[in-house]
Design an enzyme around this catalytic site. Sequence first.
Site, mmCIF file in Angstrom:
data_model
loop_
_atom_site.group_PDB
_atom_site.id
_atom_site.type_symbol
_atom_site.label_atom_id
_atom_site.label_comp_id
_atom_site.label_asym_id
_atom_site.label_seq_id
_atom_site.Cartn_x
_atom_site.Cartn_y
_atom_site.Cartn_z
ATOM 1 N N GLU A 164 7.635 1.228 16.442
ATOM 2 C CA GLU A 164 8.778 1.771 15.728
ATOM 3 C C GLU A 164 8.637 3.290 15.764
ATOM 4 O O GLU A 164 7.641 3.825 16.250
ATOM 5 C CB GLU A 164 8.845 1.202 14.312
ATOM 6 C CG GLU A 164 9.112 -0.318 14.340
ATOM 7 C CD GLU A 164 9.432 -0.946 12.998
ATOM 8 O OE1 GLU A 164 10.020 -0.269 12.147
ATOM 9 O OE2 GLU A 164 9.090 -2.131 12.812
ATOM 10 N N ASN A 204 0.810 -1.231 0.000
ATOM 11 C CA ASN A 204 0.000 0.000 0.000
ATOM 12 C C ASN A 204 0.839 1.275 0.000
ATOM 13 O O ASN A 204 0.484 2.256 -0.660
ATOM 14 C CB ASN A 204 -0.977 -0.005 1.182
ATOM 15 C CG ASN A 204 -0.288 -0.053 2.517
ATOM 16 O OD1 ASN A 204 0.847 -0.506 2.627
ATOM 17 N ND2 ASN A 204 -0.957 0.415 3.545
ATOM 18 N N GLU A 217 3.482 -4.042 12.516
ATOM 19 C CA GLU A 217 2.404 -3.057 12.477
ATOM 20 C C GLU A 217 1.342 -3.656 11.564
ATOM 21 O O GLU A 217 1.570 -3.832 10.371
ATOM 22 C CB GLU A 217 2.976 -1.765 11.912
ATOM 23 C CG GLU A 217 2.042 -0.616 12.025
ATOM 24 C CD GLU A 217 2.472 0.453 11.050
ATOM 25 O OE1 GLU A 217 3.673 0.685 10.882
ATOM 26 O OE2 GLU A 217 1.573 1.006 10.418
ATOM 27 N N CYS A 219 -3.310 1.386 6.619
ATOM 28 C CA CYS A 219 -3.763 0.743 7.859
ATOM 29 C C CYS A 219 -4.372 1.753 8.823
ATOM 30 O O CYS A 219 -5.113 1.383 9.727
ATOM 31 C CB CYS A 219 -2.610 0.008 8.514
ATOM 32 S SG CYS A 219 -1.202 1.075 8.823
#
Length: 469
Positions: free
Chosen positions: A445, A145, A242, A276
Site C-alpha cells: 500500500e 497498536n 501488512e 510491526c
Amino acid sequence: MLTHFIGGEPVAAGTAFPVHDPMTGAVIRQVGEADPEVVDRAVRAAREAARDWAALPVAERAGWLRRLAEGIEERFDDLVAAEIADTGKPLDQTRTLDIPRGIANFRAFAEIAAHRPDEAFHLSGVLSYTVRRPLGVVAVIVPWNLPFLLMTWKLAPALVAGNTVVVKPSEHTPGSAAVFAEICAAAGLPPGVVNIIYGHGSAGQLLVEHPWVDAVTFTGSTRTGSAIMKAVADRVKPVSFELGGKNAALVFEDCDLDRAVEGCVRSVFTNGGQVCLCTERLYVQRPIFEEFCTRLAARAQEVVPQPMISAEHREKVLSYYALARSEGAKVLAGGGTPSFGDKRDAGYFVDPTVVTGLSEWSRFNREEIFGPVCHVAHFDTESEAIDLANNSEYGLAAAIWTGGLDRAHRVAQRLEAGLVWVNTWYLRDLRTPFGGLRLSGIGREGGTQSLDFYSEPTTITIKMEQPDA
Ligand code: 6OD
C-alpha cells in the site's frame, strides 16, 4: 455503550463487552459485539451506497477526503483522548504521530488520486487505454497498536478510489473510530459510505466472509492474516496484508554512535515495541559492540515504560523474557516488570529489555515478540551482517546505521525487506510503496500502490482503420 455506525446512524446492538485501560486494567467502556445481523446490516448499507459513491468524479471524492481531514483537525483533542484511553500511549506521541497521520493520510490520498494520470498505449494504429473502477465494498480490519493511523491509512485510499467500506477496529481500541464516526456524520458524508462495527475476531470473520464484501485490507499478526486468507479463499477475494516483522538493525563501526544508539532506542521501544516496524534483532560490528551494548542498556533503563495493550499480550511478552533466560541469554537491561507504587501496578506494563548471547536459531530470535525488547549480537564483515539480517521468515523492515554512503546503498539493496531505513527509522513519505516480504505480508500500500489495490483496471483497445492512400 458504544454504538456501531451503520448507514450514517448510530446502531445499538449486540452483547456488551468491556474495554480496559491498559495503564490500570480498569474498565473504561462497554461496546456492543457485532453479531451476524449487525454485520449484514453494515455490509448492505455499504453496498447500497456503493453505486452513487463510485459515480462521483474523483475530484469530488478527493474533496470529501479534505473535509474529513478538517473534521479530524476540529476533533483533534477528542481523538487524542480516545486513543490514549484505549492504548495508554504517551500524549506527545499521540499528538505528533497518531492523530496527525490521520490528517496527513486523508490529505495525501486526496492529492495522489486527484492528480493520477490514466495510462494509454499507442502502437501502429491501435490505441489501448485503461480505466480503473472501484472494487465495491472493502472490509477494513484495523489492529490495536496504531488504531487511528492505520484505520485512516486504509480508509482514505479505499474511499477516494470509489469504494465504500465497513471498518472493524480491534476490540481493544474502538474509541478513536467512534469519534471518527461522529466526524463522518457531522461532515454529512453520504450514509453508508463509511460504516464502523465493533467486535472481536469472530465479528471480523463474519465480515470478511460476507458474500457482498469484495476485498479485505488488514494490518496485524501473520496468524490473523493467514486466517483471513483461508476465510476468503473460496471467493478469491483480493487481500492486502501488512503482517508481522522480526526486523533487524545493522550498526556498522563507521556510524555516528550517538545517533545510532538513540535511533535504536527509538526503533526498539517506540509504542512499547508494539509497532510491526520495531527492531527486535540488533547486529553491531565487533569493534563497537561492547560500548554499544553498554550505552543501549543504560538508555533502556531510562525509557518510560508504556503498557502492553492487554493482560494477555503482557503475558505473551513476559513469556519471551522467560524464554530468553531458559535459552541462555544474558539480560543487559530490564527482563521483568516495573513497580510504580500506584494504580499502574494493576496495568499491563513490562520492562524495556535488552538481551544478548542467544543463537540466531533460538526461538527468541526467530519469533515476533511485539514488545519493548531486542537481542544484540555482533558481526565482523558486511556480508555476514547482511546474511544475519536476512536470516528470517519475515521481511518487513530493516535499519542501517553507517557513515559510508557506498555501504549504505550496497547493503540496503541486498536486504530482503520491504522497507529499509538508513540512519533513521520510521520516516515516512506516504507516496512510497509500503509492505513486506514472506510472512510479513502480501502486496503493497502507499501512494499509487494503494489506489491500484483498491481498484481494478479495464483495458479498452481500439483499432483505427487506415483510409487507403
Ligand atoms: O506508517 C504506516 O503507513 C504504516 N502502515 C505503519 C504500520 C505499522 C504497523 O504496526
